[in-house]
Design a protein around this motif. Sequence first.
Motif, PDB file in Angstrom:
ATOM      1  N   GLU A 188      16.035  -4.655  14.204  1.00  0.00           N
ATOM      2  CA  GLU A 188      16.442  -6.053  13.996  1.00  0.00           C
ATOM      3  C   GLU A 188      17.225  -6.590  15.195  1.00  0.00           C
ATOM      4  O   GLU A 188      17.034  -7.718  15.622  1.00  0.00           O
ATOM      5  CB  GLU A 188      17.307  -6.183  12.737  1.00  0.00           C
ATOM      6  CG  GLU A 188      16.548  -6.105  11.433  1.00  0.00           C
ATOM      7  CD  GLU A 188      15.490  -7.194  11.278  1.00  0.00           C
ATOM      8  OE1 GLU A 188      15.637  -8.288  11.847  1.00  0.00           O
ATOM      9  OE2 GLU A 188      14.491  -6.920  10.590  1.00  0.00           O
ATOM     10  N   HIS A 219      18.299  -8.435  21.998  1.00  0.00           N
ATOM     11  CA  HIS A 219      16.976  -8.413  22.608  1.00  0.00           C
ATOM     12  C   HIS A 219      17.112  -8.439  24.125  1.00  0.00           C
ATOM     13  O   HIS A 219      17.803  -9.292  24.673  1.00  0.00           O
ATOM     14  CB  HIS A 219      16.197  -9.647  22.128  1.00  0.00           C
ATOM     15  CG  HIS A 219      14.846  -9.774  22.743  1.00  0.00           C
ATOM     16  ND1 HIS A 219      13.778  -8.996  22.363  1.00  0.00           N
ATOM     17  CD2 HIS A 219      14.387 -10.597  23.710  1.00  0.00           C
ATOM     18  CE1 HIS A 219      12.716  -9.333  23.074  1.00  0.00           C
ATOM     19  NE2 HIS A 219      13.057 -10.303  23.896  1.00  0.00           N
ATOM     20  N   ARG A 236       9.941 -13.953  11.605  1.00  0.00           N
ATOM     21  CA  ARG A 236      10.674 -13.280  10.546  1.00  0.00           C
ATOM     22  C   ARG A 236      12.045 -12.823  11.052  1.00  0.00           C
ATOM     23  O   ARG A 236      12.156 -11.984  11.936  1.00  0.00           O
ATOM     24  CB  ARG A 236       9.875 -12.058  10.091  1.00  0.00           C
ATOM     25  CG  ARG A 236      10.375 -11.417   8.810  1.00  0.00           C
ATOM     26  CD  ARG A 236       9.605 -10.125   8.578  1.00  0.00           C
ATOM     27  NE  ARG A 236       9.792  -9.202   9.688  1.00  0.00           N
ATOM     28  CZ  ARG A 236      10.784  -8.323   9.756  1.00  0.00           C
ATOM     29  NH1 ARG A 236      11.651  -8.232   8.794  1.00  0.00           N
ATOM     30  NH2 ARG A 236      10.898  -7.507  10.795  1.00  0.00           N
ATOM     31  N   LYS A 237      13.082 -13.410  10.522  1.00  0.00           N
ATOM     32  CA  LYS A 237      14.429 -12.991  10.901  1.00  0.00           C
ATOM     33  C   LYS A 237      15.163 -12.548   9.641  1.00  0.00           C
ATOM     34  O   LYS A 237      15.434 -13.350   8.765  1.00  0.00           O
ATOM     35  CB  LYS A 237      15.191 -14.144  11.553  1.00  0.00           C
ATOM     36  CG  LYS A 237      14.809 -14.374  12.999  1.00  0.00           C
ATOM     37  CD  LYS A 237      15.660 -15.467  13.621  1.00  0.00           C
ATOM     38  CE  LYS A 237      16.980 -14.893  14.114  1.00  0.00           C
ATOM     39  NZ  LYS A 237      17.749 -15.868  14.908  1.00  0.00           N
ATOM     40  N   PRO A 259      13.929 -12.724  19.463  1.00  0.00           N
ATOM     41  CA  PRO A 259      14.614 -13.750  18.663  1.00  0.00           C
ATOM     42  C   PRO A 259      13.698 -14.921  18.306  1.00  0.00           C
ATOM     43  O   PRO A 259      14.004 -15.670  17.378  1.00  0.00           O
ATOM     44  CB  PRO A 259      15.771 -14.198  19.558  1.00  0.00           C
ATOM     45  CG  PRO A 259      15.482 -13.690  20.910  1.00  0.00           C
ATOM     46  CD  PRO A 259      14.531 -12.550  20.788  1.00  0.00           C
ATOM     47  N   GLN A 260      12.588 -15.040  19.031  1.00  0.00           N
ATOM     48  CA  GLN A 260      11.661 -16.126  18.719  1.00  0.00           C
ATOM     49  C   GLN A 260      10.741 -15.789  17.532  1.00  0.00           C
ATOM     50  O   GLN A 260      10.077 -16.654  17.001  1.00  0.00           O
ATOM     51  CB  GLN A 260      10.776 -16.443  19.930  1.00  0.00           C
ATOM     52  CG  GLN A 260      11.210 -17.691  20.669  1.00  0.00           C
ATOM     53  CD  GLN A 260      12.365 -17.396  21.619  1.00  0.00           C
ATOM     54  OE1 GLN A 260      12.238 -16.581  22.501  1.00  0.00           O
ATOM     55  NE2 GLN A 260      13.499 -18.050  21.399  1.00  0.00           N
ATOM     56  N   ARG A 303      21.195 -12.838  10.284  1.00  0.00           N
ATOM     57  CA  ARG A 303      21.530 -14.094  10.953  1.00  0.00           C
ATOM     58  C   ARG A 303      21.536 -13.952  12.465  1.00  0.00           C
ATOM     59  O   ARG A 303      21.277 -14.896  13.177  1.00  0.00           O
ATOM     60  CB  ARG A 303      22.860 -14.665  10.431  1.00  0.00           C
ATOM     61  CG  ARG A 303      24.073 -13.793  10.686  1.00  0.00           C
ATOM     62  CD  ARG A 303      25.348 -14.437  10.165  1.00  0.00           C
ATOM     63  NE  ARG A 303      26.508 -13.622  10.480  1.00  0.00           N
ATOM     64  CZ  ARG A 303      26.910 -12.598   9.750  1.00  0.00           C
ATOM     65  NH1 ARG A 303      26.263 -12.285   8.658  1.00  0.00           N
ATOM     66  NH2 ARG A 303      27.955 -11.878  10.104  1.00  0.00           N
ATOM     67  N   ASP A 304      21.801 -12.770  12.956  1.00  0.00           N
ATOM     68  CA  ASP A 304      21.686 -12.625  14.407  1.00  0.00           C
ATOM     69  C   ASP A 304      20.667 -11.562  14.818  1.00  0.00           C
ATOM     70  O   ASP A 304      20.857 -10.827  15.770  1.00  0.00           O
ATOM     71  CB  ASP A 304      23.048 -12.394  15.064  1.00  0.00           C
ATOM     72  CG  ASP A 304      23.723 -11.124  14.558  1.00  0.00           C
ATOM     73  OD1 ASP A 304      23.228 -10.558  13.561  1.00  0.00           O
ATOM     74  OD2 ASP A 304      24.729 -10.718  15.152  1.00  0.00           O
ATOM     75  N   SER A 305      19.582 -11.516  14.072  1.00  0.00           N
ATOM     76  CA  SER A 305      18.452 -10.681  14.493  1.00  0.00           C
ATOM     77  C   SER A 305      18.090 -11.071  15.917  1.00  0.00           C
ATOM     78  O   SER A 305      18.056 -12.251  16.247  1.00  0.00           O
ATOM     79  CB  SER A 305      17.238 -10.931  13.600  1.00  0.00           C
ATOM     80  OG  SER A 305      17.405 -10.343  12.345  1.00  0.00           O
ATOM     81  N   GLY A 306      17.831 -10.085  16.741  1.00  0.00           N
ATOM     82  CA  GLY A 306      17.438 -10.392  18.115  1.00  0.00           C
ATOM     83  C   GLY A 306      18.620 -10.596  19.049  1.00  0.00           C
ATOM     84  O   GLY A 306      18.437 -10.864  20.238  1.00  0.00           O
TER      85      GLY A 306
END
Lengths: 265, 478
Positions: free
Chosen positions: B392, B411, B401-402, B397-398, B405-408
Amino acid sequence: MNDHKQREYPAKPADVYLFGTCLVDQFVPAAGLDAIRLLEREGIRVHFPMQQACCGQPAYTSGFPEEARAVALRQFDLFPQPWPIVVLSGSCAGMMRQHYPTLFAHDAPRLSQAQALAERIFEFTEFLVQVVGFSRPDRAGPTTVALHTSCSARREMDVHVTGHTLLGALEHVQVVKHGHEEECCGFGGLFSLRHPDISGAIANDKVQEIRKAGAQHVVSADCGCLLNILGRATGPEASSSAGEASLTGEHIASFLWHRTAEVNV
Amino acid sequence: MSTVSRTVAPDFSERSRQAIGDEAQRTGIRGAMDFLQSKRKAQFPDPQELSDLRDLGAAIRRYALANLPELLQQLEARLTANGVQVHWAETPEQANALMLEIAARHQARLMVKGKSMVSEEVELNHAMQAAGIEALETDMGEYIVQLAGEKPSHIIMPAIHKTKQQIATLFTEKLPGVSYNDNVDVLIQIGREVLRKKFAAADIGLSGVNFAVAETGTLYLVENEGNGRMCTTVPRVHVAITGIEKVVAKLEHVALLNSLLPRSATGQAVETYQNFINGPRKPGELDGPEEVHLILLDNGRTQAYADPQLRATLQCIRCGACMNHCPVYARIGGHAYGTTYPGPIGAILSPHLLGFGAAYPLVTASTLCGACADVCPVRIPIPDLLIRLRNEAQANPQAARKALRDSGAKHHLLLTLVWRIWALLYGRPRFYRWFSWCASRFGALAPRHQGAWTHTRAPLIPAPRRLRDLLPQQNRLD
Ligand code: SF4
């Protein structure tokens, strides 16, 4: 303790595939050759698919499942015959047996392929004990060793049991139990690079415990752990701790072959 | 031995490096962990019983989470009927504001606190102090840590990082009229005497909650020192604070979970004090608080709840067994993590509480050895959750599916590219063969310095010939 289901084992087959793992292929090829010798002596034909590469574990545990899937998928087609697949590293065997199904959980056709493949995966010592019923006289002199089992191998494949069974059957080998034997060696794949200080501290303790137990030789069915432990034992800080006997080690396949070969090689 | 806490390094690597360098502390923590491990082991002589109990424990917690909204509603209704005032806080700030409101209403000057990790999570002591209210820790470990101006380094044993000599010095420095004595019983006696006087003078007693029972509206609290019972019965007002995940459906679930909790945590068959709190003092009763409040805190827990896999995080009963068995925790101790909850549970919980900014190092700081999952009484698959959180954090981040709340948030294009190339090399047999051939041919040229690996280890040198080059013809399957 382990509480995964007891596995049912097939009769000794005439043919097996060997999955060497990338570490054995690149760093410890002797372990692969010795494993083949051991299996062939038991009357088993060993087939090594030349297209094999890596089980995909490094990407999987690093959080890159897409990349892990891409590499895992490539291994799917390498084993067309229904023979058992013997894997030379416990953690790779665990990856293929336990995690391939998870990796393809959302891809129905591949999931069934992954499950079918998983059923045929055997870790090397597990295969020797449970399928081959390995029993050969110990032909070498007395020695004292420690056994290290990788954590995933122990938890996912019960390799600590089969490893001890194999070593315990060797008449002139004393297997010493070392302190915190069940504890991780600190390798953890890329963990060793991302957190070198923590990894080094854990590996250091492992080396100390093995030495303290009176073993100068460590045997393992996992090349990752072995490279880590021996790397630490001969690393930059090792020389400064004066008076310590050197620690050597080898893959359990090589150890078994050297002890049981009729003409020592 | 100094009691002055070392300056806190800003990043995880530096903090863990410092902790590893502190030989005395490391030996102390290791000894304590070994002791707790063996005590836990002795509590579960029968592997089958343990396995069955863990199944039960996991099922009870999963059931509670599967019915979380309904159970929380039921809990609120029952507690209210019992005379307990229930408050909801989404953030730590809201929880503290609620607390201050209650304190203001009673013109409180002194609050005595039983052990509560959620109060640590919201930094309640700071909020109270800022408002001129003394918040005094009464659990001995918490008291020591508070006196030293530190934070707990373990969720069950807050002062596990301190030696008795350090505590003796601390008492001598901080408590008037106390002379140095490092006998543990004497030290405890000294602390108890200070605290005794405070219980009687306190306006508010604060506590945590181990389980909140929906069907009866009962707050269940366990402890070993009796300070929890004092905090919840002596002052006029008792405020309990806990996370929304601590609810269980039935009273009988408490009995089952408690057959796992103390045995997993400290290796005790049962805690010294078990408190079932059902409400304030009723007319005609001789003791108990006049008011009882419960603050239920979210603080990111609903994020974990919303994801079918990560929800397992909330099964936790805070026994601490995962840290007691963690090879990383044993080397660096709790403070190096820099979060309220350290160790394996901290690594899977903190991303929801704090986001990946503060929690990502914890997610990576695991060998995935699985010792934690092996001992977790409610079978949280901690390594699997860590792998998922790693994914995750580094996801594009684009991507549509996230899950978080701060997936990516972590990255990195370059790292992603490295893995793409890796997949290309290892996923194309021809590439792999060419690449590994080069590695073995030119292995002798492998650098002596291999970054972090050679920090503490000898360099890795590929064998001059690969296994596939050495294979006898009959074993090759092209
Ligand atoms: S994650 Fe499991 S072992 Fe760790 S504190 Fe929670 S319940 Fe205990």
